[in-house]
Design a protein around this motif. Structure first.
Motif, PDB file in Angstrom:
ATOM      1  N   LYS A  74       4.757  -3.267  -5.590  1.00 44.46           N
ATOM      2  CA  LYS A  74       3.432  -3.713  -5.206  1.00 44.46           C
ATOM      3  C   LYS A  74       3.576  -4.868  -4.550  1.00 44.46           C
ATOM      4  CE  LYS A  74       0.662  -1.060  -8.563  1.00 44.46           C
ATOM      5  NZ  LYS A  74      -0.275  -1.141  -9.859  1.00 44.46           N
ATOM      6  N   LEU A  75       4.637  -5.822  -5.014  1.00 42.13           N
ATOM      7  CA  LEU A  75       4.608  -7.168  -4.097  1.00 42.13           C
ATOM      8  C   LEU A  75       5.170  -6.794  -2.778  1.00 42.13           C
ATOM      9  CD1 LEU A  75       4.687 -10.114  -3.958  1.00 42.13           C
ATOM     10  CD2 LEU A  75       7.017  -9.982  -5.079  1.00 42.13           C
ATOM     11  N   MET A  76       6.213  -5.853  -2.613  1.00 41.80           N
ATOM     12  CA  MET A  76       6.443  -5.510  -1.312  1.00 41.80           C
ATOM     13  C   MET A  76       5.747  -4.978  -0.439  1.00 41.80           C
ATOM     14  SD  MET A  76       9.410  -6.926  -1.190  1.00 41.80           S
ATOM     15  CE  MET A  76       9.904  -6.050   0.626  1.00 41.80           C
ATOM     16  N   GLU A  77       4.687  -4.057  -0.999  1.00 45.04           N
ATOM     17  CA  GLU A  77       3.437  -3.306  -0.358  1.00 45.04           C
ATOM     18  C   GLU A  77       2.545  -4.208   0.020  1.00 45.04           C
ATOM     19  OE1 GLU A  77       2.347   0.987  -1.918  1.00 45.04           O
ATOM     20  OE2 GLU A  77       1.693  -0.612  -2.878  1.00 45.04           O
ATOM     21  N   PHE A  78       2.314  -5.467  -0.627  1.00 47.81           N
ATOM     22  CA  PHE A  78       1.354  -6.456  -0.285  1.00 47.81           C
ATOM     23  C   PHE A  78       2.005  -7.349   0.931  1.00 47.81           C
ATOM     24  CE2 PHE A  78      -0.265 -10.950  -0.653  1.00 47.81           C
ATOM     25  CZ  PHE A  78      -1.509 -10.659  -0.467  1.00 47.81           C
ATOM     26  N   LEU A  79       3.426  -7.581   0.805  1.00 47.33           N
ATOM     27  CA  LEU A  79       3.874  -8.587   1.886  1.00 47.33           C
ATOM     28  C   LEU A  79       4.142  -7.882   3.126  1.00 47.33           C
ATOM     29  CD1 LEU A  79       6.748 -10.170  -0.481  1.00 47.33           C
ATOM     30  CD2 LEU A  79       4.431 -11.145   0.141  1.00 47.33           C
ATOM     31  N   LEU A  80       4.137  -6.499   3.187  1.00 49.90           N
ATOM     32  CA  LEU A  80       4.462  -5.844   4.370  1.00 49.90           C
ATOM     33  C   LEU A  80       3.461  -4.896   4.799  1.00 49.90           C
ATOM     34  CD1 LEU A  80       8.178  -4.256   3.253  1.00 49.90           C
ATOM     35  CD2 LEU A  80       7.588  -6.458   4.798  1.00 49.90           C
ATOM     36  N   PHE A  81       2.178  -5.101   4.117  1.00 55.01           N
ATOM     37  CA  PHE A  81       0.960  -4.232   4.473  1.00 55.01           C
ATOM     38  C   PHE A  81       1.500  -2.836   4.835  1.00 55.01           C
ATOM     39  CE2 PHE A  81       0.066  -8.684   5.667  1.00 55.01           C
ATOM     40  CZ  PHE A  81      -1.401  -8.754   5.169  1.00 55.01           C
ATOM     41  N   GLU A  82       2.404  -2.314   3.801  1.00 58.57           N
ATOM     42  CA  GLU A  82       2.677  -0.829   3.985  1.00 58.57           C
ATOM     43  C   GLU A  82       2.047  -0.141   2.786  1.00 58.57           C
ATOM     44  OE1 GLU A  82       6.771  -0.292   4.822  1.00 58.57           O
ATOM     45  OE2 GLU A  82       6.819  -1.615   6.532  1.00 58.57           O
ATOM     46  N   PHE A  83       0.530  -0.103   2.861  1.00 63.52           N
ATOM     47  CA  PHE A  83       0.091   0.528   1.802  1.00 63.52           C
ATOM     48  C   PHE A  83       0.106   2.176   2.270  1.00 63.52           C
ATOM     49  CE2 PHE A  83      -2.304  -3.722   1.916  1.00 63.52           C
ATOM     50  CZ  PHE A  83      -1.406  -4.141   0.964  1.00 63.52           C
ATOM     51  N   LYS A  84       0.312   2.959   1.242  1.00 60.23           N
ATOM     52  CA  LYS A  84      -0.076   4.475   1.603  1.00 60.23           C
ATOM     53  C   LYS A  84      -1.450   4.827   1.200  1.00 60.23           C
ATOM     54  CE  LYS A  84       4.610   6.311   1.585  1.00 60.23           C
ATOM     55  NZ  LYS A  84       5.347   7.471   0.912  1.00 60.23           N
ATOM     56  N   PRO A  85      -2.193   5.388   1.687  1.00 61.45           N
ATOM     57  CA  PRO A  85      -3.645   5.982   1.530  1.00 61.45           C
ATOM     58  C   PRO A  85      -3.548   6.700   0.156  1.00 61.45           C
ATOM     59  CG  PRO A  85      -3.158   6.466   3.787  1.00 61.45           C
ATOM     60  CD  PRO A  85      -1.820   5.981   3.307  1.00 61.45           C
ATOM     61  N   LEU A  86      -4.221   6.178  -0.704  1.00 60.37           N
ATOM     62  CA  LEU A  86      -4.375   7.084  -2.109  1.00 60.37           C
ATOM     63  C   LEU A  86      -5.438   8.029  -1.956  1.00 60.37           C
ATOM     64  CD1 LEU A  86      -4.184   3.888  -4.466  1.00 60.37           C
ATOM     65  CD2 LEU A  86      -2.141   5.477  -3.731  1.00 60.37           C
ATOM     66  N   LEU A  87      -5.173   9.144  -2.715  1.00 56.39           N
ATOM     67  CA  LEU A  87      -6.056  10.326  -2.688  1.00 56.39           C
ATOM     68  C   LEU A  87      -7.461   9.706  -3.580  1.00 56.39           C
ATOM     69  CD1 LEU A  87      -4.019  13.220  -3.434  1.00 56.39           C
ATOM     70  CD2 LEU A  87      -5.361  12.838  -1.433  1.00 56.39           C
ATOM     71  N   PRO A  88      -8.689   9.956  -3.045  1.00 57.99           N
ATOM     72  CA  PRO A  88      -9.900   9.623  -3.836  1.00 57.99           C
ATOM     73  C   PRO A  88      -9.840   9.697  -5.441  1.00 57.99           C
ATOM     74  CG  PRO A  88     -10.489  10.358  -1.632  1.00 57.99           C
ATOM     75  CD  PRO A  88      -9.049  10.576  -2.032  1.00 57.99           C
ATOM     76  N   GLU A  89      -9.002  10.909  -5.684  1.00 59.13           N
ATOM     77  CA  GLU A  89      -8.919  11.123  -6.943  1.00 59.13           C
ATOM     78  C   GLU A  89      -8.317  10.049  -7.860  1.00 59.13           C
ATOM     79  OE1 GLU A  89      -8.417  13.332  -4.645  1.00 59.13           O
ATOM     80  OE2 GLU A  89      -9.090  15.065  -4.874  1.00 59.13           O
ATOM     81  N   THR A  90      -7.375   9.437  -7.324  1.00 60.38           N
ATOM     82  CA  THR A  90      -6.510   8.259  -7.668  1.00 60.38           C
ATOM     83  C   THR A  90      -7.472   7.144  -8.125  1.00 60.38           C
ATOM     84  OG1 THR A  90      -4.670   9.207  -6.638  1.00 60.38           O
ATOM     85  CG2 THR A  90      -4.676   6.781  -7.833  1.00 60.38           C
ATOM     86  N   ILE A  91      -8.416   6.800  -7.076  1.00 62.09           N
ATOM     87  CA  ILE A  91      -9.208   5.674  -7.294  1.00 62.09           C
ATOM     88  C   ILE A  91     -10.258   5.925  -8.069  1.00 62.09           C
ATOM     89  CG2 ILE A  91     -10.644   4.251  -5.801  1.00 62.09           C
ATOM     90  CD1 ILE A  91      -9.060   4.757  -3.487  1.00 62.09           C
ATOM     91  N   GLU A  92     -10.816   7.392  -8.139  1.00 63.72           N
ATOM     92  CA  GLU A  92     -11.864   7.642  -8.959  1.00 63.72           C
ATOM     93  C   GLU A  92     -11.498   7.606 -10.401  1.00 63.72           C
ATOM     94  OE1 GLU A  92     -15.440  11.079  -8.558  1.00 63.72           O
ATOM     95  OE2 GLU A  92     -13.719  11.562  -8.172  1.00 63.72           O
TER      96      GLU A  92
END
Length: 398
Positions: A74-92
């Motif tokens: 997650k640190l590397m995701e934040f630093l590189l702005f390489e977030f993968k879109p999460l399915l709404p079910e994951t957020i819900e």
């Protein structure tokens, strides 16, 4: 447990950032770091790299393969702005954890003080994670949609439409539903209820420490509402129209897509049979030959000169003016013109008559029009003229 100092770990990440990024890239692509890839990375950066990655708990074994621990990934995701879109079910899923904590807070608010305080803190943490995931999803979807619109990767139109439709159906619309305050089952609607509850408790709860915790929770929810509203506007006003434009930028292909979805809705016309046409007629050779053959023989042409019998009369203005002056005053000018021409010509043509009447415009003549509407008829070879009875006499000199 990590025995190394935090500064030592941060220094390792700074010094060997390329190693961490390589591990991140491979796991982002394949979902796991295979043993062959891991050994290759370790050999590339020195024989001590394997021991240090294990000591600082950067990776953990998954069978014979490896994966990065979540905190580093997650640190590397934040630093590189390489977030993968999460399915709404994951957020819900946060709706369940947030609702459960909120239910326990309301049910046991008068019991153990420390447990209630921890539950409020955990609820705040869950809300913070939820908002962070929504922001990351909206950011990544917007970035990928813009890249798709500009077509940096040269994706053909069919794949562009497929991706745009996929994101709208499986990401944008469900995520918008999660952020819809008016939807009774949405996470945003649940947060509104928690906000109202926290607002009451921050004012009338008996324990001052817990009132302070409810105050923090309420202020967090106010900011959360602002953040979620902003993300909802991005989804509704920018991201969704952008993807819709991608889907409809070609009316012809869009029509085909609708047809392929329901090909039996309308009767289709028969396919046209292919044919081959030439830019010139098939009998062009014979037509060209016929055209040139008409010039191959010379016809005898006879020209016969004949003297045309035509009137060579030329209007002599001065001669006619002398005649007019000698007979003035003339009480009926147009009749005088007719009689004058009739002395020389049996048939008077209209052109000759009009030529003679042009004497009226001479400045030496004075023209008097009759008081009554008196008219005379003049017949020429082609016309019958009705003209006024005009008196002509010499002009008076001042």
């Amino acid at each position: 447990m990590i025995k190394a100092e935090p500064r030592t770990i941060l220094s390792f990440i700074h010094t060997h950032f390329d190693v961490i990024r390589d591990l991140f890239n491979y796991q982002s692509t394949d979902g796991i770091i295979t043993r062959e890839v891991y050994d290759m990375i370790c050999n590339k950066h020195g024989h001590t790299m394997n021991a240090r990655l294990r000591e600082y708990r950067v990776i953990r074994p998954i069978g014979s393969d490896y994966e990065m621990r979540d905190v580093y990934f997650k640190l590397m995701e934040f630093l590189l702005f390489e977030f993968k879109p999460l399915l709404p079910e994951t957020i819900e899923k946060y709706k369940g954890s947030i609702s459960d904590l909120f239910l326990k807070i309301r049910k046991y608010e008068q019991q153990d003080r420390d447990i209630l305080q921890e539950r409020i803190k955990n609820l705040s943490h869950q809300i913070r994670e939820f908002v962070d995931l929504v922001e990351r999803n909206a950011f990544r979807l917007l970035a990928e949609s813009r890249d798709l619109k500009s077509n940096i990767e040269r994706v053909d139109y069919r794949n562009k439409v497929h991706k745009a439709s996929f994101w709208i159906d499986y990401y944008i619309l469900p995520l918008n539903k999660i952020l819809d305050v008016n939807h009774s089952e949405s996470v945003a609607n649940t947060l509104v209820g928690i906000s109202e509850y926290a607002n009451r408790k921050r004012l009338d709860f008996g324990d001052e420490t817990l009132r302070s915790e409810f105050e923090k929770l309420y202020m967090q929810l106010i900011q959360t509402n602002t953040d979620l509203l902003r993300q909802s506007k991005i989804l509704t006003n920018e991201l969704l129209p952008l993807l819709e434009r991608i889907r409809t930028e070609s009316l012809i292909l869009t029509g085909w897509i609708e047809f392929l979805r329901n090909p039996y809705k309308m009767e289709t016309p028969p396919l046209l049979k292919g044919s081959r046409n030439m830019p010139y007629a098939k009998d062009m050779l014979y037509k060209v030959r016929e055209f040139f053959e008409q010039f191959s023989t010379n016809e005898v042409v006879m020209f016969e000169e004949t003297e045309a019998d035509f009137d060579k009369w030329i209007f002599d203005r001065e001669a006619f003016m002398v005649k007019l002056r000698s007979q003035m005053p003339v009480n009926d000018f147009f009749t005088w013109c007719y009689k004058t021409l009739n002395k020389d010509f049996e048939n008077i043509e209209t052109e000759k008559f009009f030529a003679l009447t042009a004497l009226l415009f001479d400045e030496a003549l004075q023209i008097d029009f009759p008081k009554k509407d008196e008219r005379v008829d003049i017949e020429t070879t082609t016309s019958k003229l009705s003209v006024p009875k005009i008196k002509v006499e010499p002009a008076i000199k001042l």
